[in-house]
Design a protein around this motif. Sequence first.
Motif, mmCIF file in Angstrom:
data_model
loop_
_atom_site.group_PDB
_atom_site.id
_atom_site.type_symbol
_atom_site.label_atom_id
_atom_site.label_comp_id
_atom_site.label_asym_id
_atom_site.label_seq_id
_atom_site.Cartn_x
_atom_site.Cartn_y
_atom_site.Cartn_z
ATOM 1 N N GLY A 241 7.690 6.174 -5.447
ATOM 2 C CA GLY A 241 6.824 5.172 -5.667
ATOM 3 C C GLY A 241 7.089 4.422 -7.004
ATOM 4 N N THR A 254 1.962 4.868 -4.914
ATOM 5 C CA THR A 254 2.675 5.353 -3.920
ATOM 6 C C THR A 254 2.128 4.695 -2.270
ATOM 7 O OG1 THR A 254 1.265 7.352 -3.198
ATOM 8 C CG2 THR A 254 3.052 7.518 -4.833
ATOM 9 N N VAL A 255 2.647 5.362 -1.224
ATOM 10 C CA VAL A 255 2.239 4.922 0.039
ATOM 11 C C VAL A 255 0.784 5.146 0.364
ATOM 12 C CG1 VAL A 255 4.552 4.813 1.295
ATOM 13 C CG2 VAL A 255 3.107 6.851 1.050
ATOM 14 N N GLY A 256 0.123 6.216 -0.415
ATOM 15 C CA GLY A 256 -0.900 6.552 -0.315
ATOM 16 C C GLY A 256 -1.846 5.587 -0.897
ATOM 17 N N ASP A 257 -1.544 4.550 -1.912
ATOM 18 C CA ASP A 257 -2.282 3.583 -2.570
ATOM 19 C C ASP A 257 -2.058 2.047 -1.987
ATOM 20 O OD1 ASP A 257 -3.104 5.327 -4.965
ATOM 21 O OD2 ASP A 257 -0.952 5.521 -4.809
ATOM 22 N N GLY A 258 -1.233 1.999 -0.806
ATOM 23 C CA GLY A 258 -0.650 0.895 -0.158
ATOM 24 C C GLY A 258 0.507 0.448 -0.367
ATOM 25 N N SER A 260 4.389 0.062 0.868
ATOM 26 C CA SER A 260 5.058 0.291 2.313
ATOM 27 C C SER A 260 6.144 1.413 2.097
ATOM 28 C CB SER A 260 5.800 -1.034 2.512
ATOM 29 O OG SER A 260 6.646 -1.549 1.948
ATOM 30 N N ASN A 262 7.796 4.836 -0.515
ATOM 31 C CA ASN A 262 8.129 5.198 -1.972
ATOM 32 C C ASN A 262 9.527 5.062 -2.708
ATOM 33 O OD1 ASN A 262 5.458 6.110 -2.051
ATOM 34 N ND2 ASN A 262 6.051 8.062 -1.061
#
Length: 335
Positions: A241, A254-258, A260, A262
């Motif tokens: 990320g 990271t992708v977990g935070d929005g 698209s 990492n």
Amino acid sequence: ALKHEDGLAKGPVFAITQSPDGATWIGTDGGGLTRYQDGIMKTLTVKDGLPSNRVRALHTSVSGELWVGTFDQGIAVLRDGKFISPKSNAQLLTQEITALHSDPDQSLWIGTGGNGLYRLRNQNLKQFSVKEGLAHNHVKSILRDKDGNLWIGTFEGGLSVFRKGQLKSFSADAGLTSPFVLSIMEDHEESLWIGTAKGLNLYHDAPFMPYTSLDKLPESIQLAVFVDSQKRMWMGSLGGGVSRLVDGNFQTLTVGDGLSSNMTFTIGEDSKGNIWIGTWGEGINIIKPDGIDTLSVEQGLANGKVRVLYRDRQDTMWAGTQGGLSRFSNGSFTS
């Protein structure tokens, strides 16, 4: 996205720069060099005197001249509408030009992918390789700090610096987290940040200070280092990320935070202070105070694999991708 039909050269975009007259220059791999100004595009190739259509590096010198580094035919400068190669260019043929940088004294520094570093001064080339003390002959990046020291990041040997005419090199035994140096950036406190294959390093008149996963930095290759207008440090990585340094602590998105993806390949900033993250495969993420937006091929991006982000003096954002060029202005991509 800007297409070949608009006058854009074909091929992946490797470099973008702007000349003093306001023209934006785009170097591609295989399609030559494109000039964009006032809505008009014109592509220059070997038929126009360009030494090779495989452009790898672009640099506007202190005097305002455009220098072009190629994959297989050395360098050339655009002067009075013509491409001119120095008399000593024969020494650079068949070498990939990886980086260009000019000095106030009109010297040009040329990084190569296997033959070290060259200095062009008054038509004469001088080579600096491992024999002269360079860390490695594969040069990845060149940066001149505010004190006038020239830093050279290499792909396998660590970091070198020209200081007061003397060449000194640093590798893992000097504290670098890895000899694979991928990016160098100087911050507002005149500290150097060095992104490597195994973390980040801080250098300020002292031994290198390493930052790794123990400091909550993702355990991945640090591809990009960027300082924004608020003096915040951002790091892009290969699979971890994007991280930012806030009050001495790393915060990672990271992708977990929005995001698209990492795989964060390049970083830029627009005129509103939003941070642009170019990913390798999933377009562009724009980090705003109220969230993260994504620009992809559905919004007109030429390709999801973004190599370079560039903001010109007109505050237009350019994205060089594996599949061509995109220009973002007034809230949308335009052709």
